[in-house]
Design an enzyme around this catalytic site. Structure first.
Site, PDB file in Angstrom:
ATOM      1  N   CYS A   2      -1.650  10.484  53.381  1.00 18.90           N
ATOM      2  CA  CYS A   2      -1.445  10.387  54.818  1.00 18.90           C
ATOM      3  C   CYS A   2      -0.830   9.039  55.182  1.00 18.90           C
ATOM      4  CB  CYS A   2      -2.730  10.572  55.627  1.00 18.90           C
ATOM      5  SG  CYS A   2      -3.468  12.181  55.435  1.00 18.90           S
ATOM      6  N   GLY A 102      -7.765   9.104  55.912  1.00 23.26           N
ATOM      7  CA  GLY A 102      -9.101   8.867  55.358  1.00 23.26           C
ATOM      8  C   GLY A 102      -9.917  10.134  55.442  1.00 23.26           C
ATOM      9  N   GLU A 492       0.662   9.351  28.920  1.00 22.99           N
ATOM     10  CA  GLU A 492       1.518   9.082  30.073  1.00 22.99           C
ATOM     11  C   GLU A 492       2.738  10.010  30.077  1.00 22.99           C
ATOM     12  OE1 GLU A 492       1.239   7.715  32.786  1.00 22.99           O
ATOM     13  OE2 GLU A 492       3.246   7.239  33.488  1.00 22.99           O
ATOM     14  N   LYS A 496       3.555  12.593  33.109  1.00 22.73           N
ATOM     15  CA  LYS A 496       4.833  12.584  33.848  1.00 22.73           C
ATOM     16  C   LYS A 496       5.409  13.996  33.917  1.00 22.73           C
ATOM     17  CE  LYS A 496       4.785   9.666  35.552  1.00 22.73           C
ATOM     18  NZ  LYS A 496       3.825   8.684  35.589  1.00 22.73           N
ATOM     19  N   HIS A 515      -7.804  18.793  14.829  1.00 26.18           N
ATOM     20  CA  HIS A 515      -9.138  19.206  15.308  1.00 26.18           C
ATOM     21  C   HIS A 515      -9.039  20.171  16.488  1.00 26.18           C
ATOM     22  CE1 HIS A 515     -10.927  16.376  12.592  1.00 26.18           C
ATOM     23  NE2 HIS A 515     -10.171  15.406  13.097  1.00 26.18           N
TER      24      HIS A 515
END
Ligand code: G6P
Length: 619
Positions: A2, A102, A492, A496, A515
């Site tokens: 927001c 919030g 990462e 992405k 595994h």
């Protein structure tokens, strides 16, 4: 999460508010709205589902005049994204309109109470409860808006940044914050009076003024056309506003000829990192200077351990930071998801150093994690990009990334900025602790200085990723593998791809593949392996063999000149050689580009991927 914009002054508010919403759109883009009071005193609210452009279309031909207004771009929490739930919200009498960023945690109880008192609601939002509560306070206490806001906020549990217009007082703007950011910009009108801007961050303001005030938690401000600005806390104690000069320029907020912010930010990385290390890395004297460490070196020399709290991409950079700091400083480092840490009653001691890593400096969970650590007496260090952000202000000291504003929702330059900053931090502590031999320290300083040039090389030498990426347009899954320093890079890279192309992707430590994930591998499965010719090279080569024998497609990141892995792979990205600990800074670049171009080939909106927001100010 927001975005709020506001204006009061001599200028027409609408163009300022719309431009501001566009700048804040990275914070949320499921609906948008605007509220204005025109010269005749009419308080209007216009709202639309979708992007800010949809709002602009919806107001065509309508009266958007007025020199006071508030606006909002939404990332839905309570109630689905539609025009009814979009902000601003009217109070029952339509005398007030309010925007909010919030979460009001006790909104249900408040709503029930207000309903008992005859108030009716149009939306499912917690925000409407807030505006109704303010009106209720005005009516029952027969007080002005400012006092009503103070009274209302005393009853509220949760986080808020709010701005309110009052039809019967069209010459004033009231705002308040707790937990969510809000900045007041102070400009000068053509007639020499003060005019005021509001923004969730500085980006909607910088075009008009570089003089800003960061509102603190539980502060309420009132601004009017005479140039008056008063700030008090919830208990009505007057606060002295601190005017700060912004160090930001408009070019940083534009795409600069690139089709997307994300691509611009990927290509900006060499220069961004040069700025990040400038004045901190001294190759001539072989030194690292971080004032946050120099001024508080005892805290680091004597600490029992370091805890790093972060979320998302910042958590991945924190993991690389852990590997580096443990190796260089011989201090145990724990990396925590801030959202878990804050609620699991962790052991925190006064001789712990808690580092918060956050691009925005506003992530609600990270902020709460450091507040918890503060209560336990730990020393707090902030690694943030946004100057003046809540985390930067809540920590005892810290280091700014200085990589410039990051607008693309998928983080790129902030990630590499965080990694290099954590390396600087590790080196600065190692120097104070004398925990690594001097010659190694010098080698690391020299190599770190070369990283921006090596990033540039990586960008220049992987230019055909765009064509290659098209092969994966219809893929459903990806696996990313890396070992040691490159395991977080695998995480990462996978994140992405997920974020902007919506393809499912998992990052794993390469040796863990056997595994479980190995069961997924067949000729349909692309496996991205980070395989630099450095430590554990042979072991990663074995992992590649295991995938190949199950017919998986290998996409590798290899060191320039390594023909072995290149020949084993279906496709390779090249990076220059560097020390193990700095490989992530180079290896992540082709993975950023891969995700970008796969998303483009799927026709995704890479700068504003669905359901995501850049700054997560709710938990
Ligand atoms: C959101 C963003 C991510 C970011 C994460 C943490 O999820 O989309 O890119 O990594 O928040 O944000 P921070 O500002 O604390 O680094």
């Amino acid at each position: 999460m927001c975005g709020i914009v506001g204006y009061i002054g001599d200028q027409e508010a609408y163009p300022i508010l719309i431009k501001g919403l566009h700048r804040l759109e990275y914070r949320g883009y499921d609906s948008a709205g605007i509220s204005l009071i025109n010269a005749q005193g009419t308080l209007s609210v216009y709202k639309a589902k979708g992007k800010v452009s949809a709002l602009e279309k919806s107001v065509e031909g309508k009266d958007v005049s007025g020199t006071i207004g508030i606006a909002h771009t939404r990332w839905a929490t309570h109630g689905e994204p539609n025009a009814t739930n979009a902000h601003p919200h009217f109070s029952q009498s339509k005398n007030l309109s309010l925007v909010h960023n919030g979460i009001i945690e006790n909104y249900k109880a408040l709503r029930t109470e207000l309903e008992k008192n005859g108030m009716t609601f149009c939306s499912e939002t917690d925000t409407e409860v807030l505006v109704q509560l303010v009106e209720y306070m005005m009516n029952t206490h027969r007080c002005d808006l400012y006092t009503a806001v103070q009274l209302a906020l005393k009853n509220v549990i949760g986080a808020y940044a709010i701005a309110i217009l009052e039809k019967s007082h069209p010459d004033q703007l009231v705002c308040a914050r707790k937990g969510s950011p809000l900045i007041i910009g102070v400009g000068t009108t053509s007639s020499g009076r003060k005019e005021f801007y509001l923004g969730s961050d500085a980006t909607p303001i910088i075009e008009y003024t570089n003089q800003v005030i960061y509102l603190n938690d539980e502060e309420i401000a009132i601004m009017d056309r005479t140039g008056r600005l008063d700030i008090t806390n919830l208990s009505n104690v007057k606060q002295t506003p601190q005017l700060v000069t912004l160090q930001m320029n408009l070019d940083q907020l534009e795409k600069g000829g690139y089709p997307h912010f994300m691509l611009k930010e990927i290509w900006e990385q060499p220069n961004a990192l040069r700025t990040c290390i400038r004045g901190r890395l001294n190759v001539v004297d072989k030194d690292v200077l971080l004032s946050g460490i120099i001024d508080h070196k005892d805290k680091f020399i004597n600490c029992r351990r370091i805890i790093i709290c972060a979320c998302g991409t910042s958590w991945h950079s924190a993991l690389i930071g852990k590997y580096f700091i443990e190796e260089a400083c011989q201090i145990p480092v724990e990396v925590e998801y801030a959202s878990e840490f804050r609620y699991r009653n962790p052991v925190i001691r006064p001789d712990d150093v808690v580092i918060a890593v956050s691009q925005s400096g506003e992530t609600a969970d990270t902020l709460a994690a450091i507040q918890l650590a503060k209560e336990h007496g730990a020393f707090l260090y902030g690694i943030c990009n946004v100057i003046g952000s809540s985390i930067a202000r809540a920590t005892h000291t810290g280091t700014y990334l200085h990589v410039g504003p990051e607008i693309g929702v998928a983080s790129t330059k902030a990630f590499t900025g965080q990694v290099i900053t954590l390396c600087l931090l590790g080196l600065a502590i190692a120097k104070e602790k004398k925990s690594i031999p001097e010659d190694l320290f010098h080698l690391l300083v020299d190599e770190l200085q070369k990283i921006p040039d090596k990033m540039q090389w990586t960008l220049e030498n992987n230019k055909d990723i765009d064509k290659f990426a098209q092969m994966f347009t219809y893929c459903k899954n990806f696996i990313y593998l890396g070992r040691g320093y490159n395991y977080p890079v695998a995480l990462e890279g996978a994140l992405k791809l997920k974020e902007i192309s919506y393809i499912h992707a998992e990052g794993y430590p390469a040796a863990e593949m056997k595994h479980g994930p190995i069961a997924l591998i067949d000729e349909e499965m692309p496996v991205v392996v980070i395989a630099p010719k450095r430590g554990m090279y042979e072991k990663v080569v074995s992992n590649i063999q295991e995938i190949k024998s199950r017919k998986g497609k290998i996409i590798s990141v290899v060191t320039e000149g390594d023909e072995v892995v290149k020949n084993m792979s279906d496709y390779s990205f090249v990076i220059p050689d560097t020390r193990d600990c700095f490989v992530p800074l180079l290896a992540v670049i082709p993975l950023q580009l891969l995700s970008y171009y796969v998303a483009i080939s799927k026709g995704r909106n890479v700068d504003q991927p669905r359901n995501l927001a850049k700054s997560v100010t709710v938990e």
